[in-house]
Design a protein around this motif. Sequence first.
Motif, PDB file in Angstrom:
ATOM      1  N   ALA A   1     -28.639  -9.880  22.218  1.00  0.00           N
ATOM      2  CA  ALA A   1     -29.598 -10.188  21.150  1.00  0.00           C
ATOM      3  C   ALA A   1     -29.170  -9.622  19.799  1.00  0.00           C
ATOM      4  CB  ALA A   1     -30.981  -9.664  21.530  1.00  0.00           C
ATOM      5  N   SER A   2     -28.406  -8.526  19.807  1.00  0.00           N
ATOM      6  CA  SER A   2     -27.979  -7.920  18.541  1.00  0.00           C
ATOM      7  C   SER A   2     -26.981  -8.787  17.779  1.00  0.00           C
ATOM      8  CB  SER A   2     -27.362  -6.546  18.804  1.00  0.00           C
ATOM      9  OG  SER A   2     -26.263  -6.650  19.692  1.00  0.00           O
ATOM     10  N   MET A   3     -26.389  -9.780  18.449  1.00  0.00           N
ATOM     11  CA  MET A   3     -25.432 -10.676  17.794  1.00  0.00           C
ATOM     12  C   MET A   3     -26.118 -11.849  17.098  1.00  0.00           C
ATOM     13  SD  MET A   3     -22.177  -9.748  18.237  1.00  0.00           S
ATOM     14  CE  MET A   3     -21.163 -11.231  18.308  1.00  0.00           C
ATOM     15  N   GLN A   4     -27.424 -11.836  17.059  1.00  0.00           N
ATOM     16  CA  GLN A   4     -28.191 -12.932  16.468  1.00  0.00           C
ATOM     17  C   GLN A   4     -27.789 -13.190  15.016  1.00  0.00           C
ATOM     18  OE1 GLN A   4     -30.787 -14.742  18.042  1.00  0.00           O
ATOM     19  NE2 GLN A   4     -30.776 -16.030  16.222  1.00  0.00           N
ATOM     20  N   GLY A   5     -27.683 -14.467  14.666  1.00  0.00           N
ATOM     21  CA  GLY A   5     -27.447 -14.834  13.275  1.00  0.00           C
ATOM     22  C   GLY A   5     -25.980 -14.886  12.896  1.00  0.00           C
ATOM     23  N   ARG A   6     -25.655 -14.312  11.746  1.00  0.00           N
ATOM     24  CA  ARG A   6     -24.310 -14.422  11.175  1.00  0.00           C
ATOM     25  C   ARG A   6     -23.207 -13.853  12.062  1.00  0.00           C
ATOM     26  NH1 ARG A   6     -24.456 -11.949   5.399  1.00  0.00           N
ATOM     27  NH2 ARG A   6     -22.252 -12.486   5.525  1.00  0.00           N
ATOM     28  N   PRO A   7     -23.406 -12.707  12.747  1.00  0.00           N
ATOM     29  CA  PRO A   7     -22.313 -12.208  13.588  1.00  0.00           C
ATOM     30  C   PRO A   7     -21.841 -13.227  14.618  1.00  0.00           C
ATOM     31  CG  PRO A   7     -23.962 -10.500  13.308  1.00  0.00           C
ATOM     32  CD  PRO A   7     -24.532 -11.745  12.703  1.00  0.00           C
ATOM     33  N   LEU A   8     -22.775 -13.812  15.367  1.00  0.00           N
ATOM     34  CA  LEU A   8     -22.398 -14.769  16.400  1.00  0.00           C
ATOM     35  C   LEU A   8     -21.860 -16.061  15.790  1.00  0.00           C
ATOM     36  CD1 LEU A   8     -22.224 -15.090  19.409  1.00  0.00           C
ATOM     37  CD2 LEU A   8     -24.543 -16.006  19.437  1.00  0.00           C
ATOM     38  N   GLU A   9     -22.423 -16.488  14.667  1.00  0.00           N
ATOM     39  CA  GLU A   9     -21.928 -17.700  14.019  1.00  0.00           C
ATOM     40  C   GLU A   9     -20.490 -17.506  13.529  1.00  0.00           C
ATOM     41  OE1 GLU A   9     -23.327 -20.688  13.895  1.00  0.00           O
ATOM     42  OE2 GLU A   9     -24.897 -19.831  15.154  1.00  0.00           O
ATOM     43  N   ASN A  10     -20.193 -16.342  12.981  1.00  0.00           N
ATOM     44  CA  ASN A  10     -18.826 -16.066  12.530  1.00  0.00           C
ATOM     45  C   ASN A  10     -17.853 -15.996  13.695  1.00  0.00           C
ATOM     46  OD1 ASN A  10     -19.442 -15.945   9.791  1.00  0.00           O
ATOM     47  ND2 ASN A  10     -19.940 -13.772   9.851  1.00  0.00           N
ATOM     48  N   VAL A  11     -18.295 -15.425  14.805  1.00  0.00           N
ATOM     49  CA  VAL A  11     -17.448 -15.381  15.995  1.00  0.00           C
ATOM     50  C   VAL A  11     -17.171 -16.792  16.506  1.00  0.00           C
ATOM     51  CG1 VAL A  11     -17.373 -14.688  18.427  1.00  0.00           C
ATOM     52  CG2 VAL A  11     -18.135 -13.059  16.700  1.00  0.00           C
ATOM     53  N   LYS A  12     -18.165 -17.646  16.508  1.00  0.00           N
ATOM     54  CA  LYS A  12     -17.987 -19.027  16.958  1.00  0.00           C
ATOM     55  C   LYS A  12     -16.969 -19.758  16.091  1.00  0.00           C
ATOM     56  CE  LYS A  12     -21.760 -21.360  17.776  1.00  0.00           C
ATOM     57  NZ  LYS A  12     -23.163 -21.848  17.654  1.00  0.00           N
ATOM     58  N   VAL A  13     -17.032 -19.554  14.787  1.00  0.00           N
ATOM     59  CA  VAL A  13     -16.079 -20.199  13.872  1.00  0.00           C
ATOM     60  C   VAL A  13     -14.651 -19.755  14.196  1.00  0.00           C
ATOM     61  CG1 VAL A  13     -15.311 -20.320  11.479  1.00  0.00           C
ATOM     62  CG2 VAL A  13     -17.739 -20.532  12.016  1.00  0.00           C
ATOM     63  N   ALA A  14     -14.448 -18.441  14.352  1.00  0.00           N
ATOM     64  CA  ALA A  14     -13.104 -17.928  14.636  1.00  0.00           C
ATOM     65  C   ALA A  14     -12.611 -18.372  16.008  1.00  0.00           C
ATOM     66  CB  ALA A  14     -13.114 -16.398  14.556  1.00  0.00           C
ATOM     67  N   LEU A  15     -13.497 -18.392  16.986  1.00  0.00           N
ATOM     68  CA  LEU A  15     -13.104 -18.779  18.346  1.00  0.00           C
ATOM     69  C   LEU A  15     -12.716 -20.248  18.417  1.00  0.00           C
ATOM     70  CD1 LEU A  15     -12.782 -18.083  21.299  1.00  0.00           C
ATOM     71  CD2 LEU A  15     -15.242 -18.414  21.619  1.00  0.00           C
ATOM     72  N   GLN A  16     -13.482 -21.101  17.800  1.00  0.00           N
ATOM     73  CA  GLN A  16     -13.154 -22.529  17.819  1.00  0.00           C
ATOM     74  C   GLN A  16     -11.866 -22.819  17.052  1.00  0.00           C
ATOM     75  OE1 GLN A  16     -16.723 -24.445  16.424  1.00  0.00           O
ATOM     76  NE2 GLN A  16     -17.800 -24.195  18.368  1.00  0.00           N
ATOM     77  N   ALA A  17     -11.611 -22.048  15.984  1.00  0.00           N
ATOM     78  CA  ALA A  17     -10.344 -22.203  15.263  1.00  0.00           C
ATOM     79  C   ALA A  17      -9.174 -21.777  16.135  1.00  0.00           C
ATOM     80  CB  ALA A  17     -10.372 -21.376  13.975  1.00  0.00           C
ATOM     81  N   ALA A  18      -9.346 -20.690  16.911  1.00  0.00           N
ATOM     82  CA  ALA A  18      -8.280 -20.223  17.799  1.00  0.00           C
ATOM     83  C   ALA A  18      -8.021 -21.214  18.924  1.00  0.00           C
ATOM     84  CB  ALA A  18      -8.647 -18.851  18.374  1.00  0.00           C
TER      85      ALA A  18
ATOM     86  N   LEU B   1     -30.418  -3.597  18.095  1.00  0.00           N
ATOM     87  CA  LEU B   1     -30.483  -3.575  16.645  1.00  0.00           C
ATOM     88  C   LEU B   1     -29.360  -4.437  16.070  1.00  0.00           C
ATOM     89  CD1 LEU B   1     -31.265   0.177  15.845  1.00  0.00           C
ATOM     90  CD2 LEU B   1     -32.845  -1.741  16.113  1.00  0.00           C
ATOM     91  N   PRO B   2     -29.627  -5.204  15.035  1.00  0.00           N
ATOM     92  CA  PRO B   2     -28.592  -6.086  14.461  1.00  0.00           C
ATOM     93  C   PRO B   2     -27.478  -5.300  13.790  1.00  0.00           C
ATOM     94  CG  PRO B   2     -30.555  -6.089  13.089  1.00  0.00           C
ATOM     95  CD  PRO B   2     -30.920  -5.338  14.332  1.00  0.00           C
ATOM     96  N   VAL B   3     -26.328  -5.937  13.640  1.00  0.00           N
ATOM     97  CA  VAL B   3     -25.157  -5.289  13.062  1.00  0.00           C
ATOM     98  C   VAL B   3     -25.432  -4.797  11.653  1.00  0.00           C
ATOM     99  CG1 VAL B   3     -22.784  -5.674  12.296  1.00  0.00           C
ATOM    100  CG2 VAL B   3     -23.549  -6.625  14.469  1.00  0.00           C
ATOM    101  N   GLU B   4     -26.129  -5.601  10.852  1.00  0.00           N
ATOM    102  CA  GLU B   4     -26.337  -5.237   9.452  1.00  0.00           C
ATOM    103  C   GLU B   4     -27.224  -4.010   9.287  1.00  0.00           C
ATOM    104  OE1 GLU B   4     -28.828  -9.015  10.302  1.00  0.00           O
ATOM    105  OE2 GLU B   4     -26.861  -8.184  10.789  1.00  0.00           O
ATOM    106  N   ALA B   5     -27.970  -3.631  10.334  1.00  0.00           N
ATOM    107  CA  ALA B   5     -28.821  -2.445  10.240  1.00  0.00           C
ATOM    108  C   ALA B   5     -27.998  -1.175  10.114  1.00  0.00           C
ATOM    109  CB  ALA B   5     -29.736  -2.356  11.459  1.00  0.00           C
ATOM    110  N   ALA B   6     -26.739  -1.214  10.564  1.00  0.00           N
ATOM    111  CA  ALA B   6     -25.881  -0.030  10.512  1.00  0.00           C
ATOM    112  C   ALA B   6     -24.981  -0.015   9.294  1.00  0.00           C
ATOM    113  CB  ALA B   6     -25.008   0.049  11.778  1.00  0.00           C
TER     114      ALA B   6
END
Length: 514
Positions: A102-119, A439-444
């Motif tokens: 759940a902590s990967m919600q939003g931009r973190p997971l979307e950015n990972v998807k972009v990089a993974l599909q490019a790879a 907790l989301p990544v941006e909280a840290a």
Amino acid sequence: MNSGIGKEILCESSSHPLKETSRSVGSLGFLYESEVRAWSMNDFSFSYKVHSSEILGRVLLNSPSMLDFDQREMFCFYLYPPTVNTMKVFRKQVVYVVDISASMQGRPLENVKVALQAALSKLSPADSFNVIAFNGKSLLFSSSMVPVGKESIGKAAQWIDQNFVAEGSTNISLPLNQAIEMLLNDGDSIPLVFLITDGSVEDEREICEALRGQLMKRGLSAPRISTFGIGLYCNHYFLQMLAQIGRGYYDAAYDLDSISSRLERLLNGTSSVILADLKIEALENLNSFELYPCYLPDLLSSRPLIVSGRFIGTCPDSVKVSGTLEDSSNFVVDVKVQKAKDFPLERVFARRQIEAITVNAWFSGSKQLEEMVVKLSMQTGVPSEYTNLIFVENKKEKQTSKLEAVDEKASDQLNVKKIIYLRALGVGFGNLKATADNLPVEAAEPKLHETSEMVFAAASSLCGKLCDTCCCMCFIQFCSRFNDRCAVTLAQLCTALACFECFSFCCEVCGECN
């Protein structure tokens, strides 16, 4: 800049305008001409290549200084891949293990998807792949490895869009074991595992211990494990240990904007293996030999291989480096050994050595290794997890404050009038509670008031009058749980008060300088 190899340097890119001041074979000099007031706030980056049609290497030696607490000889070993694409890369079996808690919600997971599909789109038709998404359980794209093809890549992209939904907790052990068991080396391919996570788990040491035993049984055919950490809640030293054990590579993104680019660089760069199962024969026969990192990774076509270490004994004039090529043939190259005249190895590799020892200190729980990190940090001035940077104002009159790296435990013993701690520069050893709470990544990510901890320290006397049991920082964070406007108002108020106190402090220092 000195490549240490005596070959022409090809400059590729620079983030800042530089003026070339000197050029010779193997070395370049540059100058950044902007005035201090006009300096850029962007990170400085510079990339180059050493022009060669073959694999080049060198071993640099350096004797320790009299003040060095470690009196063993220092060395640096490096191999440059050829800039001309004359060597074939290994066929790959790749498993991507991605955290979808759940902590990967939003931009973190979307950015990972972009990089993974490019790879995935850059895999060769001779490769095979699989994708495992995990939170409290694991989801597999396929029960076995899938050959690369237009249809399979399309299905994988569709599966990623449907199943990469951020929810649940974090369990790293299960999907990691599934990935390793799925990879069976057939002799002419490289098995690769990429672990991507933003969380920390309780059984990290057990995972490393079990993985080390499992990979040792499989020998040179064991999968290479590369890791990528997102944010400050994951244990980056655990991820570095996994990468060391798996003879892979590690990278991290501490802010949301850099996730996609850094992850794509790791996925693509570490997949281009041109020389595997490396051995440095002569160095391994020395009386004492310590390597950072502890295991040699493969040589990639996209980056040089650089390791450093310490040893006791007499190093020969040249060493033999052997490895396996893509066609399963053996490769051997004689690497020259030379004294490092213009290379302060203890300074250049201080950060690398501190991180490597910290990784082992975390894994083993050794207080002796922690003390070694403290000594090395104090000696080189490079911050670590066990030391802090502080401003110290001596009791002697008319002496300005200075910046020192000191052991946190010994700071209260200093004969000083005022000590101001800077914000910790280490990344920490993960946050189990934040991971459990998702907790989301941006909280840290560092907030404005957190980056000005020195200012708040200057105004601590005023804050102490308001609250004896907690500092203004704690009070703001406490209030932020109830009302965001209250937190903003208090932050602005405390910052203003701190600035007045800091201004007074700066006047005292400037007055002493005059």
